[in-house]
Motif scaffolding. Structure first.
Motif, short mmCIF file in Angstrom:
data_model
loop_
_atom_site.label_atom_id
_atom_site.label_comp_id
_atom_site.label_asym_id
_atom_site.label_seq_id
_atom_site.Cartn_x
_atom_site.Cartn_y
_atom_site.Cartn_z
N ALA A 9 34.55 49.49 64.52
CA ALA A 9 34.30 50.46 65.89
C ALA A 9 32.97 50.80 65.97
O ALA A 9 32.11 50.78 66.73
N LYS A 10 32.96 51.67 64.68
CA LYS A 10 31.23 52.14 64.59
C LYS A 10 30.01 50.73 64.65
O LYS A 10 28.85 51.28 65.46
N PHE A 11 30.34 49.72 64.05
CA PHE A 11 29.27 48.60 63.91
C PHE A 11 29.46 47.73 65.21
O PHE A 11 28.39 47.17 65.74
N TYR A 12 31.06 48.19 66.16
CA TYR A 12 31.37 46.98 66.68
C TYR A 12 31.77 47.25 67.62
O TYR A 12 32.98 47.70 67.32
N PRO A 13 31.85 48.04 68.61
CA PRO A 13 32.56 48.56 70.00
C PRO A 13 33.45 48.17 70.62
O PRO A 13 34.64 48.40 70.15
N GLN A 14 33.16 46.22 70.89
CA GLN A 14 34.46 45.88 71.16
C GLN A 14 35.47 45.47 70.38
O GLN A 14 35.97 45.26 70.70
N CYS A 15 35.54 46.07 68.62
CA CYS A 15 36.53 46.10 68.14
C CYS A 15 36.70 47.99 67.67
O CYS A 15 37.18 48.17 67.14
N SER A 16 37.13 48.11 69.47
CA SER A 16 37.26 49.89 68.83
C SER A 16 38.96 50.20 68.46
O SER A 16 39.08 49.11 68.32
N GLN A 17 39.27 51.30 68.10
CA GLN A 17 40.63 51.25 67.65
C GLN A 17 41.37 51.71 68.96
O GLN A 17 41.90 53.21 68.96
N ASP A 18 41.71 51.01 69.11
CA ASP A 18 42.87 50.89 70.45
C ASP A 18 43.41 49.12 70.87
O ASP A 18 42.81 48.83 70.25
N ALA A 19 44.36 49.36 71.49
CA ALA A 19 44.76 48.04 71.68
C ALA A 19 43.98 46.71 72.33
O ALA A 19 43.72 45.87 71.76
N LYS A 20 42.79 47.32 72.66
CA LYS A 20 41.96 46.40 73.64
C LYS A 20 40.89 45.80 71.59
O LYS A 20 40.77 44.60 72.17
N GLY A 21 40.35 46.81 71.58
CA GLY A 21 39.85 46.24 69.95
C GLY A 21 40.69 45.45 68.99
O GLY A 21 39.83 44.86 68.60
N LEU A 22 42.29 45.93 69.07
CA LEU A 22 42.64 45.23 68.16
C LEU A 22 42.76 43.78 68.30
O LEU A 22 42.94 42.44 67.79
N HIS A 23 42.90 42.83 69.61
CA HIS A 23 42.80 42.18 70.08
C HIS A 23 41.81 41.46 70.35
O HIS A 23 41.96 40.27 70.37
N ASN A 24 40.71 42.06 70.64
CA ASN A 24 38.79 41.72 70.11
C ASN A 24 39.28 40.74 69.32
O ASN A 24 38.72 39.94 69.05
N LEU A 25 39.60 41.98 68.44
CA LEU A 25 39.74 41.16 66.31
C LEU A 25 40.35 40.18 66.12
O LEU A 25 39.72 39.08 65.29
N ILE A 26 41.52 40.35 66.72
CA ILE A 26 42.82 39.44 66.43
C ILE A 26 42.12 37.95 66.71
O ILE A 26 42.35 36.64 66.65
N THR A 27 42.17 38.05 67.94
CA THR A 27 42.03 36.97 69.11
C THR A 27 41.10 36.36 68.62
O THR A 27 40.33 34.89 69.23
N GLY A 28 39.58 36.89 68.20
CA GLY A 28 38.47 36.36 68.23
C GLY A 28 37.84 35.90 66.68
O GLY A 28 37.47 35.12 66.26
N PHE A 29 38.87 36.09 65.82
CA PHE A 29 38.90 36.43 64.57
C PHE A 29 38.43 34.69 64.09
O PHE A 29 38.82 33.30 64.51
N SER A 30 37.77 34.02 63.74
CA SER A 30 37.13 32.44 63.37
C SER A 30 37.28 31.27 64.50
O SER A 30 38.07 30.58 64.39
N THR A 31 36.75 31.85 65.54
CA THR A 31 36.32 32.00 66.75
C THR A 31 34.84 31.90 67.14
O THR A 31 34.15 32.56 66.98
N THR A 32 34.41 31.25 68.42
CA THR A 32 33.26 31.04 68.30
C THR A 32 32.73 32.84 69.20
O THR A 32 34.12 33.29 69.98
N GLY A 33 32.04 33.17 68.41
CA GLY A 33 31.76 34.60 69.46
C GLY A 33 31.89 35.71 68.15
O GLY A 33 32.24 36.95 68.45
N GLY A 34 33.10 35.99 67.32
CA GLY A 34 34.54 35.99 66.35
C GLY A 34 34.17 36.15 64.94
O GLY A 34 33.06 35.77 64.34
N PHE A 35 34.76 37.00 64.28
CA PHE A 35 33.94 36.98 62.71
C PHE A 35 34.64 35.92 62.17
O PHE A 35 35.06 35.02 62.25
N PRO A 36 34.11 35.17 61.18
CA PRO A 36 34.14 34.11 60.40
C PRO A 36 35.29 34.66 59.40
O PRO A 36 35.79 35.44 59.12
#
Length: 811
Positions: free
Chosen positions: A130-157
């Motif tokens: 959350a500190k370095f990537y505000p889109q991965c905030s510690q809430d439902a939206k941030g968790l959704h962004n982390l989980i669904t974006g992993f290893s996809t375009t625009g997400g973490f490798p």
């Protein structure tokens, strides 16, 4: 049957035939259980991290499992590595406890780089994402962004890289985590690097060598590495060597390395086992450091190492379609690879994720419950993802005055001896922020002046122990590169000198590091770091005595292939230009600097002012070696590399005598990157500047130190390049004389003169009139010289002496 893979859960290695007393080499502890509250909280923490890690591999929706899974909730392409994740999270959770209890300055280096789901899950839990990537905030939206974006375009490798907070190690190529860790703690006395080494990674040569790294760590001046070997028994599809070794065999191995080994394997109470083991390891580290810092160091201290045995893919599916998964290689990547299309696997995924009881772990807003946060260090900079030593710690060097060490123009000086004197001063001025990491060639490369003011740093040698040495020398290039990476990425400056032929050993390590640097540059939160600096000496031109194996300039091409923002390749032609170049490189940031030069005495062509101007421009016309200062030439002769430039100058002098009507312009290039097509590199010359230096239509002959294709690639895109000819190293030479090396590769003064005559004949009728006669004479000189070398076993040849702005030949 022969070749059949025996698949069984949690296989135990067969007993060794070592004697029982070997077991006494293992450290054994009482194992009091953790307080009930701590045990409950850490179990919840691990369940939460493992849930998030597993969800990242599979889910593109329904991240908090608020309803039963459907096929559309599953990602179309399942990527990630599950097998190592539970072990990585287990260690991470206990590091949090240890840091919080003892207020530790710690970072976590992860050898199993594809365990990114675990590390990202832990970073989300502690708030670092959350500190370095505000889109991965510690809430439902941030968790959704982390989980669904992993290893996809625009997400973490799917592997740990520079985008991962807390990382100083690219998790692609295996084998270097441990050496990077040792580099990071050098001159960082309060830092502890916990390095988890996978049992697959442990099969690599670099890791096998890296276990000796602590023998170069002075506990009075540096921090400590706590290695944890994660033995889960399997690689991607095969047993591991360590997985087939029992405790006695592991004890014998690591005791032989000089460690105190302790096995952590109580699966019934793993948290108590690991917590107690970490407390013991920390106490041993503190004991060793306290002794050293009190002036009574322990000679050959035995540092702790933990051997963590857990099943591969622990807490995941036990069996799938009748085959064991947990505790086998099938847990390595995606345990339920058909969850997108197979109803049975989808149902198993639902059961797997529900087994972590996520409703007990997450609040309604999607954040984790307060219990879980209670084990996370309160001070943000103490959290593993937010330690400033990882992303904002560049210290740099004190100003470098290279002019104090210049040689007089017209004399002879070894570039490396001059650089050695400069480096001695850098060591004096930067006793805690500069180190030299060298294979066992330091004095051979004529850099020994450094040792007038510092020692080698080898703690197992009584004459080097505890003396603050700045030269760390070992035969392993992999080790030197790993140390250099760890040292540089934690804010300091290093230098890696090497024989030219053997830098290629770490080619892919350098490329991995450069990729880390590229991604770090794109992460706005990572601050600049010092450049990584290579000094390539003992080049092919003077390796005639060691033979063909020592003649290999291929590392130049490896650097040229990097992104233009990083790649820098320099060929300083004399001692003064080398001093200027070295000072620049050591004070630069974010580059991969390669400096190529000679260690043998050679002519000093330029005064300090001329050297500085020449290096700033990257290339210049050498009027003293040209005809009428290079005005209106018939041919342009270009030297790139110290010895190759000498041959160009000698050729120009020879042509004055043999063909006085031929007009020559001599150019030296010290910054190779200026030759690239305009706008291809930050240093590339504009077409206008290129033509001013090389003319727009006159034939050009390059005498180049590396391989011709490198130069062709750089020049591609420049207009009117049909006029260019290139001589370079051509994979010829063995045990012979230095001058014969030039003859064999077509780079001698005679070869350069032949190319000059052929080029000039296109424009100058007077030269063309004598073309055949002069070329025949020069070819005759090549043959007679080679015959002389073979018969007399020597290669004496006229040398050059610079007199003011003219050239004389001395016999």
């Amino acid at each position: 049957m022969p070749g059949e893979v025996i698949d069984r859960p949690n296989p135990q290695p067969p007993p060794s035939n070592l004697p029982e007393y070997v077991s006494d080499l293992l450290v054994r502890l009482d194992k009091p259980t953790l307080a009930d509250k701590t045990n409950d909280v850490i179990a919840k923490y691990r369940r939460a991290a493992n849930y998030i890690a597993a969800a990242m591999i599979f889910l593109q929706d329904n991240a908090l499992l608020q309803r039963d899974l459907k096929f559309e909730d599953i990602k179309p392409r399942l990527l990630g590595h599950w097998g190592t994740c539970p072990g990585l999270t287990l260690v991470y959770s206990h590091l949090n406890l240890l840091i919080k209890k003892h207020d530790l300055d710690m970072i976590y280096v992860v050898g199993p780089g594809h365990g990114a789901p675990s590390i990202l899950a832990n970073l989300w839990l502690e708030g670092s994402l959350a500190k370095f990537y505000p889109q991965c905030s510690q809430d439902a939206k941030g968790l959704h962004n982390l989980i669904t974006g992993f290893s996809t375009t625009g997400g973490f490798p799917s592997h740990i890289n520079a985008e991962t907070p807390g990382a100083i190690h690219e998790g692609g190529e295996l084998g270097y985590a441990l050496s990077v860790s040792f580099g990071a703690v050098m001159d960082n006395p309060d830092l502890i690097v916990t390095c988890i080494v996978g049992d697959g990674e442990s099969e690599t040569g670099p890791t096998a060598t890296a276990w000796h790294g602590y023998k170069f760590i002075d506990p009075a001046e540096s921090g400590a590495v706590l290695p944890i070997i994660h033995v889960n028994g399997f690689k991607i599809s095969e047993r591991t060597i360590y997985g087939c070794m029992d405790d006695k065999e592991m004890a014998a191995l690591f005791s032989g390395y000089g460690y105190q080994p302790r096995v952590v394997d109580d699966l019934e109470d793993i948290d108590a086992d690991l917590s107690n083991s970490m407390e013991w390891a920390l106490s041993e580290i503190k004991r060793i450091q306290a002794a050293a810092r009190s002036g009574k160091p322990i000679m050959k201290p035995r540092w702790p190492v933990l051997i963590l045995r857990t099943p591969k893919g622990w807490s995941g599916p036990k069996k799938v379609h009748g085959q064991f998964v947990e505790g086998s290689f099938k847990a390595h990547q995606v345990p339920l690879a058909a969850a997108k299309t197979d109803p049975e696997e989808l149902k198993m995924l639902q059961a797997w994720l529900e087994s972590y009881r996520p409703k007990e772990l997450f609040k309604e807003n999607g954040d984790v419950v307060d219990d879980i946060k209670s084990i996370i260090p309160t001070e943000p900079e103490r959290r593993l993802g937010q330690n400033k030593k990882i992303y904002d710690t560049y210290e740099g060097l004190n100003p470098i005055d290279w002019r104090k060490f210049v040689a007089k123009k017209g004399t002879s000086e070894s570039c490396m001896k001059a650089v050695g004197k400069l480096l001695e001063q850098v060591v004096k001025d930067n006793p805690k922020t500069f180190r030299i990491f060298s294979p066992d060639e330091f004095e051979s490369n004529k850099l020994d002046a450094v040792l007038n003011s510092t020692n080698r740093n080898f703690q197992w040698d009584q004459f080097s122990n505890a003396r603050g040495g700045r030269v760390t020398e070992t035969l392993s290039e992999h080790q030197c590169q790993g140390w250099l990476q760890g040292y540089t990425l934690t804010g300091r400056v290093g230098l890696f000198p090497s024989y030219e032929a053997f830098l290629g050993i770490i080619h892919t390590m350098m490329v991995q590091y450069a990729k880390f640097g590229k991604m770090a540059g794109e992460a706005s939160w990572r601050k600049p770091i010092g450049s990584i600096n290579y000094l390539e000496t003992s080049t092919w031109t003077r390796q005639e005595h060691n033979g063909f194996s020592h003649q290999n300039p291929s590392f130049i091409g490896a650097v040229l292939n990097l992104k233009p923002d990083a790649a820098r390749v320099y060929f300083p032609p004399d001692a003064n230009t080398f001093l200027s170049t070295m000072a620049h490189c050591l004070q630069s940031k974010n580059y991969v600097n390669l400096m190529v030069g000679s260690k043998q005495p050679s002519a000093v062509f330029l005064s300090p002012d001329e050297a500085e101007n020449h290096c700033r421009a990257g290339a210049s016309v050498w009027k003293f070696a040209s005809t009428e200062e290079g005005i209106n030439p018939d041919v342009v002769l270009v030297g790139i590399g110290a010895e190759l430039t000498l041959e160009v100058i000698a050729a120009a002098e020879l042509l004055r005598k043999k063909s006085p009507e031929l007009r020559v312009r001599v150019v030296n290039v010290t910054d190779l990157m200026i030759l690239g097509a305009s706008s291809s590199h930050p240093h590339a010359l504009t077409d206008e500047a290129f033509d001013a230096l090389f003319t727009s239509d006159v034939p050009i002959h390059f005498n180049y130190h590396g391989y011709a294709n490198e130069l062709k690639g750089l020049l591609f895109g420049r207009p009117n390049m049909h006029r260019v000819s290139i001589a370079s190293y051509n994979e010829e030479g063995s045990t012979t004389t230095p001058f014969n090396m030039m003859l064999l590769n077509g780079t001698s003064r005679y070869d350069v003169a032949i190319q000059a005559v052929k080029g000039a004949a296109r424009r100058n009728d007077r030269v063309r009139l004598h073309l055949h006669e002069l070329v025949s004479e020069l070819n005759g000189l090549i043959k007679s010289t080679q015959k002389f070398i073979v018969e007399k076993k020597t290669g004496m040849i006229a040398s050059l002496r610079i007199v003011n702005y003219g050239i004389e030949t001395t016999e």
